[in-house]
Design a protein around this motif. Structure first.
Motif, PDB file in Angstrom:
ATOM      1  N   VAL B  99      20.039 -47.763 -52.034  1.00 16.95           N
ATOM      2  CA  VAL B  99      21.280 -47.241 -52.619  1.00 16.95           C
ATOM      3  C   VAL B  99      21.875 -46.200 -51.682  1.00 16.95           C
ATOM      4  O   VAL B  99      23.079 -46.172 -51.418  1.00 16.95           O
ATOM      5  CB  VAL B  99      21.019 -46.631 -54.017  1.00 16.95           C
ATOM      6  CG1 VAL B  99      22.242 -45.885 -54.522  1.00 16.95           C
ATOM      7  CG2 VAL B  99      20.641 -47.729 -55.004  1.00 16.95           C
ATOM      8  N   LYS B 100      21.001 -45.362 -51.127  1.00 14.48           N
ATOM      9  CA  LYS B 100      21.472 -44.318 -50.219  1.00 14.48           C
ATOM     10  C   LYS B 100      22.044 -44.930 -48.940  1.00 14.48           C
ATOM     11  O   LYS B 100      23.121 -44.560 -48.482  1.00 14.48           O
ATOM     12  CB  LYS B 100      20.302 -43.391 -49.884  1.00 14.48           C
ATOM     13  CG  LYS B 100      20.728 -42.104 -49.227  1.00 14.48           C
ATOM     14  CD  LYS B 100      19.515 -41.220 -48.978  1.00 14.48           C
ATOM     15  CE  LYS B 100      19.755 -40.337 -47.791  1.00 14.48           C
ATOM     16  NZ  LYS B 100      18.532 -40.097 -47.024  1.00 14.48           N
ATOM     17  N   ALA B 107      29.522 -51.648 -55.373  1.00 17.79           N
ATOM     18  CA  ALA B 107      30.447 -51.525 -56.498  1.00 17.79           C
ATOM     19  C   ALA B 107      29.692 -51.030 -57.730  1.00 17.79           C
ATOM     20  O   ALA B 107      28.508 -51.338 -57.909  1.00 17.79           O
ATOM     21  CB  ALA B 107      31.088 -52.880 -56.779  1.00 17.79           C
ATOM     22  N   ASP B 108      30.377 -50.259 -58.570  1.00 18.03           N
ATOM     23  CA  ASP B 108      29.781 -49.770 -59.809  1.00 18.03           C
ATOM     24  C   ASP B 108      29.709 -50.914 -60.817  1.00 18.03           C
ATOM     25  O   ASP B 108      30.707 -51.551 -61.132  1.00 18.03           O
ATOM     26  CB  ASP B 108      30.632 -48.625 -60.353  1.00 18.03           C
ATOM     27  CG  ASP B 108      30.071 -48.085 -61.655  1.00 18.03           C
ATOM     28  OD1 ASP B 108      28.881 -48.350 -61.926  1.00 18.03           O
ATOM     29  OD2 ASP B 108      30.818 -47.421 -62.389  1.00 18.03           O
ATOM     30  N   GLY B 121      14.717 -48.526 -68.722  1.00 24.13           N
ATOM     31  CA  GLY B 121      13.898 -48.193 -67.562  1.00 24.13           C
ATOM     32  C   GLY B 121      14.129 -49.088 -66.363  1.00 24.13           C
ATOM     33  O   GLY B 121      13.848 -48.705 -65.234  1.00 24.13           O
ATOM     34  N   THR B 122      14.684 -50.287 -66.572  1.00 23.11           N
ATOM     35  CA  THR B 122      14.803 -51.210 -65.443  1.00 23.11           C
ATOM     36  C   THR B 122      15.933 -50.826 -64.487  1.00 23.11           C
ATOM     37  O   THR B 122      15.993 -51.326 -63.373  1.00 23.11           O
ATOM     38  CB  THR B 122      15.046 -52.658 -65.913  1.00 23.11           C
ATOM     39  OG1 THR B 122      16.167 -52.669 -66.789  1.00 23.11           O
ATOM     40  CG2 THR B 122      13.845 -53.225 -66.618  1.00 23.11           C
ATOM     41  N   LEU B 123      16.828 -49.936 -64.926  1.00 24.39           N
ATOM     42  CA  LEU B 123      17.933 -49.560 -64.035  1.00 24.39           C
ATOM     43  C   LEU B 123      17.681 -48.222 -63.336  1.00 24.39           C
ATOM     44  O   LEU B 123      18.521 -47.750 -62.573  1.00 24.39           O
ATOM     45  CB  LEU B 123      19.248 -49.480 -64.829  1.00 24.39           C
ATOM     46  CG  LEU B 123      19.773 -50.805 -65.403  1.00 24.39           C
ATOM     47  CD1 LEU B 123      21.003 -50.567 -66.245  1.00 24.39           C
ATOM     48  CD2 LEU B 123      20.097 -51.778 -64.283  1.00 24.39           C
ATOM     49  N   ASN B 124      16.490 -47.623 -63.595  1.00 26.96           N
ATOM     50  CA  ASN B 124      16.207 -46.284 -63.068  1.00 26.96           C
ATOM     51  C   ASN B 124      16.497 -46.112 -61.585  1.00 26.96           C
ATOM     52  O   ASN B 124      17.131 -45.164 -61.170  1.00 26.96           O
ATOM     53  CB  ASN B 124      14.732 -45.944 -63.295  1.00 26.96           C
ATOM     54  CG  ASN B 124      14.535 -45.355 -64.680  1.00 26.96           C
ATOM     55  OD1 ASN B 124      15.532 -45.068 -65.359  1.00 26.96           O
ATOM     56  ND2 ASN B 124      13.299 -45.210 -65.099  1.00 26.96           N
ATOM     57  N   GLY B 129      23.969 -40.757 -61.691  1.00 28.57           N
ATOM     58  CA  GLY B 129      24.905 -40.236 -62.676  1.00 28.57           C
ATOM     59  C   GLY B 129      25.222 -41.321 -63.686  1.00 28.57           C
ATOM     60  O   GLY B 129      24.319 -41.899 -64.287  1.00 28.57           O
ATOM     61  N   SER B 130      26.497 -41.642 -63.807  1.00 30.76           N
ATOM     62  CA  SER B 130      26.875 -42.670 -64.776  1.00 30.76           C
ATOM     63  C   SER B 130      27.063 -44.015 -64.091  1.00 30.76           C
ATOM     64  O   SER B 130      27.410 -45.002 -64.725  1.00 30.76           O
ATOM     65  CB  SER B 130      28.168 -42.254 -65.474  1.00 30.76           C
ATOM     66  OG  SER B 130      29.208 -42.212 -64.511  1.00 30.76           O
ATOM     67  N   LYS B 131      26.841 -44.050 -62.787  1.00 27.04           N
ATOM     68  CA  LYS B 131      27.087 -45.285 -62.047  1.00 27.04           C
ATOM     69  C   LYS B 131      25.820 -46.112 -61.874  1.00 27.04           C
ATOM     70  O   LYS B 131      24.745 -45.586 -61.613  1.00 27.04           O
ATOM     71  CB  LYS B 131      27.651 -44.936 -60.660  1.00 27.04           C
ATOM     72  CG  LYS B 131      29.004 -44.245 -60.762  1.00 27.04           C
ATOM     73  CD  LYS B 131      29.863 -44.590 -59.553  1.00 27.04           C
ATOM     74  CE  LYS B 131      31.320 -44.436 -59.893  1.00 27.04           C
ATOM     75  NZ  LYS B 131      31.882 -43.170 -59.434  1.00 27.04           N
ATOM     76  N   VAL B 132      25.993 -47.408 -62.028  1.00 22.16           N
ATOM     77  CA  VAL B 132      24.878 -48.331 -61.843  1.00 22.16           C
ATOM     78  C   VAL B 132      25.224 -49.238 -60.673  1.00 22.16           C
ATOM     79  O   VAL B 132      26.269 -49.874 -60.663  1.00 22.16           O
ATOM     80  CB  VAL B 132      24.657 -49.183 -63.113  1.00 22.16           C
ATOM     81  CG1 VAL B 132      23.613 -50.252 -62.857  1.00 22.16           C
ATOM     82  CG2 VAL B 132      24.236 -48.304 -64.270  1.00 22.16           C
TER      83      VAL B 132
END
Lengths: 286, 426
Positions: B99-100, B107-108, B121-124, B129-132
């Protein structure tokens, strides 16, 4: 005369262009990236020679350099000695020498990766099985220790490359003037003396070529290294090319990997050019 | 003279022709092409079937798939793909460090239906913040796989293994009866595969100190080896009772040669071995393999590590239309009835999303892992949060040295701690 010059460059242009785009330009980019913090995606800032300092402080790089040097020295000697011996054998007059030439050359037709896996099987499974039967424990646990990993690489490379080297020696051996050898024989020179004082100097150009080939080949080795030991056990058989690949792609440290590659390039260039220069000087003209 | 000119012109033309080959036109119509660049070789065929299915119902969309396998090779290939200017629409990321690295090209996806249905837990690892930034492929799990028949023959109750001491005594018992059970050894420890030791084994013992949170591991400047003693004990047991030498023992020897053929009683692996074992001994895979937790004394002794191996990401550099098409495709794959059915039955995934009929999971290992997950008996995966290359190239290699007797455990811990610190302070 001027006209001639235009033609010269015009004909050279396609090659020069190709060379520029696929060799020179990437090289310049590579050197540029080695001075930045490039991560393979973007380079954000210039870091000076920091990467190069890290290269020489990296123990894995220095270990790989030492291992590669050791490997190159032994491999060059083994490949050339075996190659020359095979060449001498198949230039004798006997039935089946042509068949033997093909047989000796054949390992070279198999790709390095596959050879590595074949030999991995031989070293781990076949050696262990044979060792078990005849009760020699030295044949067991090959490739599991640094020593056996090293010799495994040497055996593999000699087996693959000696046949190729042999072909070049054959070409030169067959060109040695028989009158010279006969004359020496009449003068009472022994077989060993004839070999040492006539054959060897006459095939000196073959040494130049073969030492160069085996040298640069040993330094740049990657695929056999990857498939046979993958650098293991514990990175003790990791060669320079593999260390560079791992730094760049598995540790994601592109800029550092690039710096290592530049250092690697310089080492290979310097050693190869020096070797060619000195060997050339020793060749004799007929 | 004329001939010379001709030759020169031809040679120049050839060069031009060579370079011209790479150019290609782009269409300006409403049609959208989604270029997918993904890593999972195992389901390449099934995945292209799903794409064809999607094209049938969405005539405006063309889906092209490129697959490059293997962990580090995928990363390298993805980079060159981006560098070539031919950027994919959908690609894969592994966790926080990706991600970094790829920030600005992600894209969010938090608004998508799929993200909302993801299991807790699977998106940890891909949330900031609020972005996935990623959507999980599936869930995978691992533990100690054991041969049920051998356990039964030796009179061992797998439920009795609730501590490392119990694991050791079971191993000893099996080792004593080795000849009668037809075993070569109790374990096959593939120390050559540094991902097995350096990532999977270590994960179980490092997870507790990071609260089982991959993001926490990723942000941590240090690693303490709080459960290092247990880790050492676990490795010692396997090393002592393993087929030797472990330093050259690889994955295929471990799974195919020894475990599938009943030559060892236990190996540490996960549900990804199923297709391989099915190819050798289908019956054994269906009913012969049990799954044991790796006991961590003082933490959890009844749980198995379950996590997400890889995420789907959408390239934010693409046009709004293309990004929308990509999101629609991912939504369709994981939430439509057709998509769900294929994910479960053809891909044989353990779903990472709500709303699946899990009784349809066919694979026996996948079932057992899913049962553990249902009972919430899981340990979080944190190894995606290790410094890049640390797990395999530092810890894994040090474990090879340790099992070969070339390094003490204390030196291993110290070396690994230093390497972690150095790479985090760069």
């Amino acid at each position: 005369m001027k006209n001639n010059n235009t033609w010269f460059w015009l004909f050279l242009a396609p090659v020069m262009l190709a060379l520029f785009f696929v060799v020179i330009l990437p090289l310049i980019f590579g050197i540029y990236y080695s001075f930045t913090d490039w991560n393979g995606i973007i380079a954000t800032r210039f870091v000076g020679i920091k990467n190069y300092i890290n290269v020489f402080q990296s123990t894995t790089f220095l270990n790989a350099l030492w291992f590669t040097t050791k490997f190159a020295v032994v491999a060059i000697i083994m490949e050339n000695v075996i190659g020359l011996a095979l060449a001498m054998l198949v230039t004798q007059k006997f039935k089946g020498r042509h068949l033997l030439r093909t047989v000796f050359f054949m390992p070279n037709l198999i790709g390095g990766l596959i050879l590595g896996f074949i030999w991995q099987f031989i070293f781990i499974k076949a050696f262990a099985a044979v060792g078990n039967v005849i009760g020699v424990s030295a044949l067991e646990s090959w490739l599991a220790t640094p020593g056996t990993g090293f010799w495994g690489m040497i055996i593999l490379m000699s087996w693959q490359y000696a046949g190729y080297i042999m072909v070049i020696y054959i070409a030169y051996l067959e060109n040695v003037d028989h009158e010279l050898i006969e004359a020496a024989e009449i003068d009472g020179a022994s077989a060993w003396q004839r070999f040492l004082h006539i054959t060897i100097p006459m095939i000196a150009p073959a040494f130049t070529i073969n030492v160069f080939l085996t040298l640069s080949n040993s330094f740049k080795l990657y695929d056999q290294n990857l498939s046979l030991t993958a650098g293991g056990p514990y990175d003790s058989t990791q060669m320079l090319a593999m260390d560079i690949y791992n730094t760049a792609f598995s540790q994601n440290n592109m800029a550092l990997g690039q710096s290592k590659a530049v250092v690697f390039f310089l080492i290979v260039a310097i050693i190869s050019l020096t070797q060619v220069y000195y060997s050339k000087k020793r060749e004799v003209e007929v | 003279m004329k001939k010379k000119w001709l030759m020169a012109v031809i040679s120049l033309l050839l060069v031009v022709a060579l370079t011209a080959c790479s150019g290609s036109g782009s269409s300006g119509s409403k049609k959208v092409t989604i270029n997918i660049f993904q890593y999972k070789v195992e389901f390449k065929k099934q995945f292209s079937q799903l794409a064809k299915e999607y094209e049938k119902t969405h005539p405006n969309v063309t889906v092209t798939i490129t697959t490059v396998g293997g962990g580090s090779d995928y990363g390298a290939a993805l980079k060159s793909k981006f560098a070539s200017g031919n950027e994919p629409t959908i690609y894969n990321i592994g966790g926080p460090s990706d991600v970094k690295d790829w920030k600005g090209k992600l894209a969010d996806l938090s608004g998508t239906k799929t993200a909302k249905l993801a299991l807790p837990g699977t998106l940890n690892g891909v949330t900031e913040g609020s972005k996935v930034y990623g959507l999980p492929y599936n869930e995978e799990g691992y533990g100690i796989l054991y041969n049920k028949k051998i356990f039964a023959k030796a009179g061992i109750d797998p439920a009795s293994i609730t501590s490392l001491a119990a694991l050791e005594s079971v191993s000893k018992k099996l080792n004593d009866k080795k000849a009668a059970l037809g075993l070569k050894a109790v374990y096959a420890l593939p120390a050559k595969e540094t991902w097995v030791t350096g990532l999977h084994s270590s994960n179980v013992f490092l997870s507790p100190e990071f609260n089982q949170d991959v993001t926490k591991a990723f942000k941590s400047k240090t690693v303490s080896f709080k459960y290092g003693k247990q880790f050492k004990q676990y490795l010692d047991i396997q090393q002592k009772y393993s087929v030797q030498p472990t330093a050259s023992l690889d994955y295929s020897a471990q799974v195919e040669q020894y475990f599938s053929n009943g030559k060892v009683a236990m190996i540490q692996q996960g549900d990804w071995v199923s297709p391989t074992i099915i190819g050798i001994n289908k019956k054994f895979e269906n009913s012969g393999i049990g799954l044991l937790p790796i006991p961590v004394d003082g933490f959890k002794t009844d749980s198995i590590p379950v996590g997400v191996p890889m995420y789907w990401a959408v390239n934010s550099n693409k046009s709004a239309q293309e990004i929308k098409a990509a999101k629609d495709f991912l939504n369709w794959m994981y939430t439509s009835n057709t998509g769900k059915k294929m994910v479960l039955e053809d891909f044989q995934f353990i779903p990472a999303y709500k709303g699946y009929d899990t009784s349809k999971i066919k694979d026996s290992l996948a079932r057992q892992i899913y049962d553990y997950a249902q009972k919430k008996k899981t340990i979080g995966w944190v190894f995606m949060g290790y410094p890049t290359g640390w797990g395999m190239n530092t810890l894994g290699v040090d474990i090879q040295k340790y099992t070969s007797g070339k390094m003490s455990w204390d030196a291993l811990v110290k070396d690994s701690q230093n390497a972690w610190k150095t790479s985090r302070n760069q």
